[in-house]
Enzyme design. Structure first.
Site, PDB file in Angstrom:
ATOM      1  N   GLY A 232      91.692 -50.161  10.505  1.00  0.00           N
ATOM      2  CA  GLY A 232      92.632 -50.819   9.603  1.00  0.00           C
ATOM      3  C   GLY A 232      92.787 -52.298   9.905  1.00  0.00           C
ATOM      4  O   GLY A 232      92.155 -52.853  10.807  1.00  0.00           O
ATOM      5  N   GLN A 233      93.657 -52.937   9.150  1.00  0.00           N
ATOM      6  CA  GLN A 233      93.876 -54.378   9.280  1.00  0.00           C
ATOM      7  C   GLN A 233      94.258 -54.786  10.700  1.00  0.00           C
ATOM      8  O   GLN A 233      93.634 -55.654  11.304  1.00  0.00           O
ATOM      9  CB  GLN A 233      94.964 -54.807   8.290  1.00  0.00           C
ATOM     10  CG  GLN A 233      95.297 -56.288   8.300  1.00  0.00           C
ATOM     11  CD  GLN A 233      96.542 -56.585   7.479  1.00  0.00           C
ATOM     12  OE1 GLN A 233      97.625 -56.070   7.764  1.00  0.00           O
ATOM     13  NE2 GLN A 233      96.404 -57.387   6.451  1.00  0.00           N
TER      14      GLN A 233
ATOM     15  N   ASP B 269      91.938 -37.478  12.857  1.00  0.00           N
ATOM     16  CA  ASP B 269      92.870 -37.261  11.753  1.00  0.00           C
ATOM     17  C   ASP B 269      94.225 -36.981  12.385  1.00  0.00           C
ATOM     18  O   ASP B 269      94.476 -35.882  12.880  1.00  0.00           O
ATOM     19  CB  ASP B 269      92.412 -36.070  10.897  1.00  0.00           C
ATOM     20  CG  ASP B 269      93.402 -35.737   9.783  1.00  0.00           C
ATOM     21  OD1 ASP B 269      94.430 -36.427   9.658  1.00  0.00           O
ATOM     22  OD2 ASP B 269      93.136 -34.769   9.035  1.00  0.00           O
ATOM     23  N   ILE B 270      95.085 -37.989  12.400  1.00  0.00           N
ATOM     24  CA  ILE B 270      96.339 -37.826  13.136  1.00  0.00           C
ATOM     25  C   ILE B 270      97.263 -36.804  12.498  1.00  0.00           C
ATOM     26  O   ILE B 270      98.217 -36.361  13.126  1.00  0.00           O
ATOM     27  CB  ILE B 270      97.074 -39.163  13.354  1.00  0.00           C
ATOM     28  CG1 ILE B 270      97.519 -39.782  12.022  1.00  0.00           C
ATOM     29  CG2 ILE B 270      96.218 -40.131  14.146  1.00  0.00           C
ATOM     30  CD1 ILE B 270      98.448 -40.985  12.207  1.00  0.00           C
TER      31      ILE B 270
ATOM     32  N   ALA C 184      98.510 -45.832   9.863  1.00  0.00           N
ATOM     33  CA  ALA C 184      99.671 -45.603   9.000  1.00  0.00           C
ATOM     34  C   ALA C 184      99.230 -45.489   7.551  1.00  0.00           C
ATOM     35  O   ALA C 184      98.173 -45.990   7.166  1.00  0.00           O
ATOM     36  CB  ALA C 184     100.671 -46.749   9.128  1.00  0.00           C
ATOM     37  N   TYR C 185     100.053 -44.834   6.770  1.00  0.00           N
ATOM     38  CA  TYR C 185      99.932 -44.845   5.314  1.00  0.00           C
ATOM     39  C   TYR C 185     100.732 -46.054   4.867  1.00  0.00           C
ATOM     40  O   TYR C 185     101.959 -46.061   4.954  1.00  0.00           O
ATOM     41  CB  TYR C 185     100.494 -43.552   4.733  1.00  0.00           C
ATOM     42  CG  TYR C 185     100.318 -43.405   3.231  1.00  0.00           C
ATOM     43  CD1 TYR C 185      99.482 -42.426   2.716  1.00  0.00           C
ATOM     44  CD2 TYR C 185     101.010 -44.219   2.338  1.00  0.00           C
ATOM     45  CE1 TYR C 185      99.315 -42.270   1.333  1.00  0.00           C
ATOM     46  CE2 TYR C 185     100.857 -44.079   0.968  1.00  0.00           C
ATOM     47  CZ  TYR C 185     100.010 -43.109   0.468  1.00  0.00           C
ATOM     48  OH  TYR C 185      99.851 -42.965  -0.889  1.00  0.00           O
TER      49      TYR C 185
ATOM     50  N   THR D   8     107.707 -50.608  11.141  1.00  0.00           N
ATOM     51  CA  THR D   8     107.857 -51.600  10.078  1.00  0.00           C
ATOM     52  C   THR D   8     109.295 -52.006   9.812  1.00  0.00           C
ATOM     53  O   THR D   8     110.230 -51.250  10.115  1.00  0.00           O
ATOM     54  CB  THR D   8     107.262 -51.026   8.772  1.00  0.00           C
ATOM     55  OG1 THR D   8     107.478 -51.919   7.689  1.00  0.00           O
ATOM     56  CG2 THR D   8     107.923 -49.685   8.422  1.00  0.00           C
ATOM     57  N   ASP D   9     109.455 -53.174   9.204  1.00  0.00           N
ATOM     58  CA  ASP D   9     110.764 -53.635   8.755  1.00  0.00           C
ATOM     59  C   ASP D   9     111.316 -52.791   7.611  1.00  0.00           C
ATOM     60  O   ASP D   9     112.523 -52.798   7.346  1.00  0.00           O
ATOM     61  CB  ASP D   9     110.684 -55.098   8.307  1.00  0.00           C
ATOM     62  CG  ASP D   9     109.706 -55.325   7.159  1.00  0.00           C
ATOM     63  OD1 ASP D   9     108.630 -54.694   7.163  1.00  0.00           O
ATOM     64  OD2 ASP D   9     110.002 -56.142   6.262  1.00  0.00           O
TER      65      ASP D   9
ATOM     66  N   TYR E 154     107.873 -44.930   1.762  1.00  0.00           N
ATOM     67  CA  TYR E 154     107.184 -45.530   2.904  1.00  0.00           C
ATOM     68  C   TYR E 154     108.150 -45.790   4.048  1.00  0.00           C
ATOM     69  O   TYR E 154     107.913 -45.398   5.197  1.00  0.00           O
ATOM     70  CB  TYR E 154     106.510 -46.832   2.469  1.00  0.00           C
ATOM     71  CG  TYR E 154     105.973 -47.661   3.614  1.00  0.00           C
ATOM     72  CD1 TYR E 154     104.907 -47.214   4.393  1.00  0.00           C
ATOM     73  CD2 TYR E 154     106.539 -48.901   3.921  1.00  0.00           C
ATOM     74  CE1 TYR E 154     104.419 -47.981   5.451  1.00  0.00           C
ATOM     75  CE2 TYR E 154     106.053 -49.668   4.957  1.00  0.00           C
ATOM     76  CZ  TYR E 154     105.002 -49.210   5.716  1.00  0.00           C
ATOM     77  OH  TYR E 154     104.528 -49.977   6.772  1.00  0.00           O
TER      78      TYR E 154
END
Length: 303
Positions: free
Chosen positions: A12-13, A37-38, A62-63, A103-104, A136
């Site tokens: 991912g990023q 695959d978590i 993460a999704y 995340t925020d 999310y």
């Protein structure tokens, strides 16, 4: 023997930024979605079969499709809640260290109302999150809770508005770079305030965290890590245009109500960096200098 770092979400990023960092551990085991695959406990156990005391699980999987999660609730919770729970069971059972990225969006960040003024004080880790307004955010908050419930020694790091800014990236900065050359002007919301975070800066900070004493002040706590300062998406877009040598007046402000999305965005989700420095970690630089680095390709980015 040196610890092995199991980097989960390596494709991912943020995972790519962690792998590219010159601070990356020489003993990284990069695990992409093809390797683990978590959401599947058996897959997690198999991928982390060699995990032992002193090793580290660094989870940035993460999704992250905020709008997509609104109609894909089961998948969002499977990845953002159940997956971290599986990883936490592995770390708790082996004596390994778990560092989990959140995340925020766990904060409601409600807009001002007739009864309440807009928030202007950055969130601390101990602040009440309230009920996140998005699937999310709710799934990530559930992930934080299951991590600490399962492995109280874990560290959770909340961040916000992460981007690389590459011309081909789908993040906000990359999108603004493409739109600058494609449209005479653009309209961007000016009533959502947060802290843009350059993925390579966050990656360097996470590697510093990995290198700290596993029993030190970062053990078993929540930390916030973003580039310093706060700004609206509109102001970020203007800054991108400035770095490209374009006229920032081509960026026009609008309200969130004028640009509706399937998932409501927090009106204010600035995270305080005090917990990061209290844990003995180096503060991330100002958001503007980081943005300059992203757009110009000069990692020093002095602003």
């Amino acid at each position: 023997m040196s610890a092995t770092i199991y980097l989960v979400g390596a494709g991912g990023q943020l995972g790519k930024a962690l792998r590219a960092s010159d601070k990356a551990s020489a003993r990284v085991r990069a695990l992409t979605s093809a390797d683990i695959d978590i959401t599947d406990e058996a897959s997690v156990a198999n991928a982390l079969a060699g995990l032992g005391a002193g090793d580290v699980i660094l989870n940035c999987a993460a999704y992250t499709d905020v709008d997509g999660a609104e109609s894909d609730v089961g998948r969002a919770f499977a990845v953002n809640r159940d997956g971290p729970g599986h990883l936490a069971r592995m770390s708790a059972g082996s004596g390994a260290r778990l560092i989990h990225v959140s995340t925020d969006y766990v904060f409601a960040g409600a807009a001002a109302t007739d009864d309440a003024p807009p928030r202007t004080v950055p969130y601390e880790p101990a602040d009440v999150t309230g009920e996140p307004e998005t699937v999310y955010g709710a799934s990530k908050l559930a992930g934080e809770r299951i991590v600490f419930d399962t492995d109280p020694t874990a560290t959770v790091v909340r961040t916000a508005w992460v981007y690389t800014g590459a011309p081909t990236s789908s993040d906000f900065v990359g999108t603004m770079r493409r739109l600058e050359s494609a449209r005479p002007d653009i309209t961007v919301v000016n009533d959502q305030t947060g802290s843009p975070t350059y993925a390579p800066d966050l990656a360097d900070g996470l590697w510093e965290l990995v290198s700290t004493d596993p029993d030190g002040p970062a053990a078993g706590v929540m930390l916030h890590a973003t580039n310093a300062g706060s700004v609206s998406w509109y102001e970020v877009a203007r800054a991108v245009f400035e770095e490209l040598g374009a006229d920032p007046e081509r960026v026009r402000p609008c309200t969130t109500d004028e640009f509706p999305r399937p998932a409501p965005r927090p009106a204010y989700s600035v995270l305080s960096g005090a917990s990061w420095t209290t844990a003995g970690l180096t503060p991330l630089r100002d958001w503007r200098a980081a943005l300059q680095a992203a757009v110009t390709g000069d990692r020093t980015g002095r602003g």
